[in-house]
Design a protein around this motif. Structure first.
Motif, mmCIF file in Angstrom:
data_model
loop_
_atom_site.group_PDB
_atom_site.id
_atom_site.type_symbol
_atom_site.label_atom_id
_atom_site.label_comp_id
_atom_site.label_asym_id
_atom_site.label_seq_id
_atom_site.Cartn_x
_atom_site.Cartn_y
_atom_site.Cartn_z
ATOM 1 N N ALA A 184 -3.496 -7.369 4.783
ATOM 2 C CA ALA A 184 -3.878 -7.659 3.398
ATOM 3 C C ALA A 184 -5.255 -7.075 3.086
ATOM 4 C CB ALA A 184 -3.870 -9.171 3.175
ATOM 5 N N GLU A 185 -6.162 -7.138 4.049
ATOM 6 C CA GLU A 185 -7.518 -6.633 3.828
ATOM 7 C C GLU A 185 -7.515 -5.117 3.641
ATOM 8 O OE1 GLU A 185 -6.575 -8.675 6.200
ATOM 9 O OE2 GLU A 185 -7.552 -10.538 5.577
ATOM 10 N N ARG A 188 -6.178 -4.248 0.205
ATOM 11 C CA ARG A 188 -7.175 -4.495 -0.843
ATOM 12 C C ARG A 188 -8.236 -3.386 -0.857
ATOM 13 N NH1 ARG A 188 -8.150 -9.528 -3.125
ATOM 14 N NH2 ARG A 188 -10.379 -9.441 -2.578
ATOM 15 N N VAL A 212 -5.867 -12.312 -1.427
ATOM 16 C CA VAL A 212 -5.539 -12.289 0.003
ATOM 17 C C VAL A 212 -4.414 -13.250 0.350
ATOM 18 C CG1 VAL A 212 -6.410 -12.788 2.317
ATOM 19 C CG2 VAL A 212 -7.823 -11.499 0.723
ATOM 20 N N GLU A 213 -4.483 -14.484 -0.178
ATOM 21 C CA GLU A 213 -3.474 -15.480 0.204
ATOM 22 C C GLU A 213 -2.088 -15.097 -0.303
ATOM 23 O OE1 GLU A 213 -5.474 -16.890 -3.628
ATOM 24 O OE2 GLU A 213 -6.086 -16.005 -1.700
ATOM 25 N N THR A 216 -0.829 -12.176 1.875
ATOM 26 C CA THR A 216 -0.478 -12.682 3.205
ATOM 27 C C THR A 216 0.882 -13.353 3.195
ATOM 28 O OG1 THR A 216 -2.810 -13.000 3.760
ATOM 29 C CG2 THR A 216 -1.199 -14.228 5.062
#
Length: 383
Positions: A184-185, A188, A212-213, A216
């Motif tokens: 996810a990071e 982004r 992020v959540e 994920t």
């Protein structure tokens, strides 16, 4: 990028497609825009081309991403069909030209895409099915949130109701599925670097779908789907080799004209059936209160739409008449060898008008050897 466990050498797909009359389907599955599905699809197309395989691009959506455009390379592009709609010219894949060209492999991007009005089929996956029937092998791309049975789960996880969806059977019948995965990071970071959306969309995306959540959760769904499909195929191979088959579940999901959020109930039942590897039946229980003379035309259309959704999700839709709801379920259970009954429940149960006594209590007494699954089915606000 595809992880090591799911990375597929083009030679594997090449071996699979040789000697086949109906085309084979390979899906690059991701969890969000920008993970690299189209990039990987084009890379494989170029590898196959270098090996002498006749590959064309039936349709690719580059979204003006430089890295993706570069991957098109020397691949042949089949001209698109131009459709005028309300004074605007739209472009879609030309199915006739792809079939007339008849390559060994066609690369067709964005499987869940909705075609422009005036197209032969409403959805691109239907175009792909026609290409496969013509004996052409297809490599395509898809994000996990477009699976019909995951609609409610994705909505709860992201707050977004995904409009473009495809029946689960399309993925279930794919010959290969490759998980295109990034953290996810990292995704982004790609977004912030302008590699996914234009600059004016980045801030909004970072705060919403690309939080992020949420990413994920979608990533976990994609990994779970891949793991399940691999395990399912392993069990199918064991069955074909003569290994004993474990379990013989059969599932019934009960519907009425008053079922609240029947679509959510059907998607839940489809997921349960898929995990159990079981056939399932969407049964519209017709008591005298449910006769066509007692429900209006709009309600009848809603029932018909629910039964059609069940068919799209891989279930068998049918109506079953009975003078009493619980007794009708009991008869159906015995006649069809049902092992699991799925019911919906809301704050005000749709079946409350039938009986003063709890239907659930009566069912548990009437069919004690059957698992009864009650799905919390309260209506949720539209996003």
């Amino acid at each position: 990028m595809p992880d090591d466990a799911t990375r597929q050498n083009p030679e594997i797909f090449l071996d699979m497609i040789r000697g086949q009359r109906r085309g084979k389907l390979k899906v690059y599955l991701g969890f969000a825009a920008g993970v690299g599905k189209t990039f990987e699809m084009l890379q494989e197309g170029n590898r196959l081309r270098r090996q002498g395989v006749d590959v064309v691009v039936g349709l690719v959506e580059t979204h003006r991403r430089a890295e993706t455009i570069a991957q098109v390379g020397e691949l042949e592009l089949v001209p698109r069909r131009r459709i005028e709609y309300h004074g605007v010219v739209l472009e879609e894949m030309d199915v006739d030209k792809v079939i007339a060209r008849h390559p060994t492999v066609a690369l067709i991007d964005e499987l869940a895409h909705t075609n422009a009005p005036g197209s032969r089929h409403p959805k691109r996956y239907q175009d792909v099915e026609e290409v496969l029937r013509a004996g052409i092998n297809v490599i395509t791309t898809l994000n996990i949130q477009h699976l019909e049975s995951l609609h409610e789960i994705v909505h709860h996880a992201t707050g977004v109701r995904v409009k473009e969806r495809i029946p689960d059977y399309v993925v279930a019948t794919a010959d290969q599925i490759v998980n295109v995965d990034v953290s996810a990071e990292d995704l982004r970071e790609r977004l912030q670097a302008g590699k996914i959306y234009p600059a004016d969309r980045i801030a909004t995306a970072m705060e919403n779908f690309f939080a992020v959540e949420k990413l994920t959760h979608l990533r976990e769904l994609a990994m779970e789907e891949i793991a399940f499909r691999l395990d399912r195929r392993r069990r199918e191979r064991e069955q074909e080799s003569g290994s004993p088959v474990v379990g013989s579940a059969r599932i019934m999901v009960c519907l009425s004209s008053r079922s609240p959020r029947a679509d959510a109930l059907l998607r839940k039942a489809a997921r349960i059936a898929d995990r159990l590897g079981a056939p399932w039946f969407a049964v519209y229980v017709q008591t005298p209160r449910e006769s066509p003379t007692n429900i209006d035309a709009a309600t009848q259309r809603r029932v018909a739409n629910n039964l059609e959704l069940a068919r799209q999700l891989g279930g068998t839709s049918m109506a079953f008449k009975g003078t009493d709801l619980v007794n009708a379920i009991d008869v159906f259970v015995k006649e069809y060898g049902i092992t699991h009954v799925v019911l919906g429940r809301s704050n005000r149960p749709w079946y409350s008008h039938f009986f003063r006594q709890s239907v659930l209590e009566r069912l548990l007494r009437t069919i004690p050897d059957v698992d009864v699954v009650v799905v919390e089915n309260s209506a949720t606000p539209q996003a």
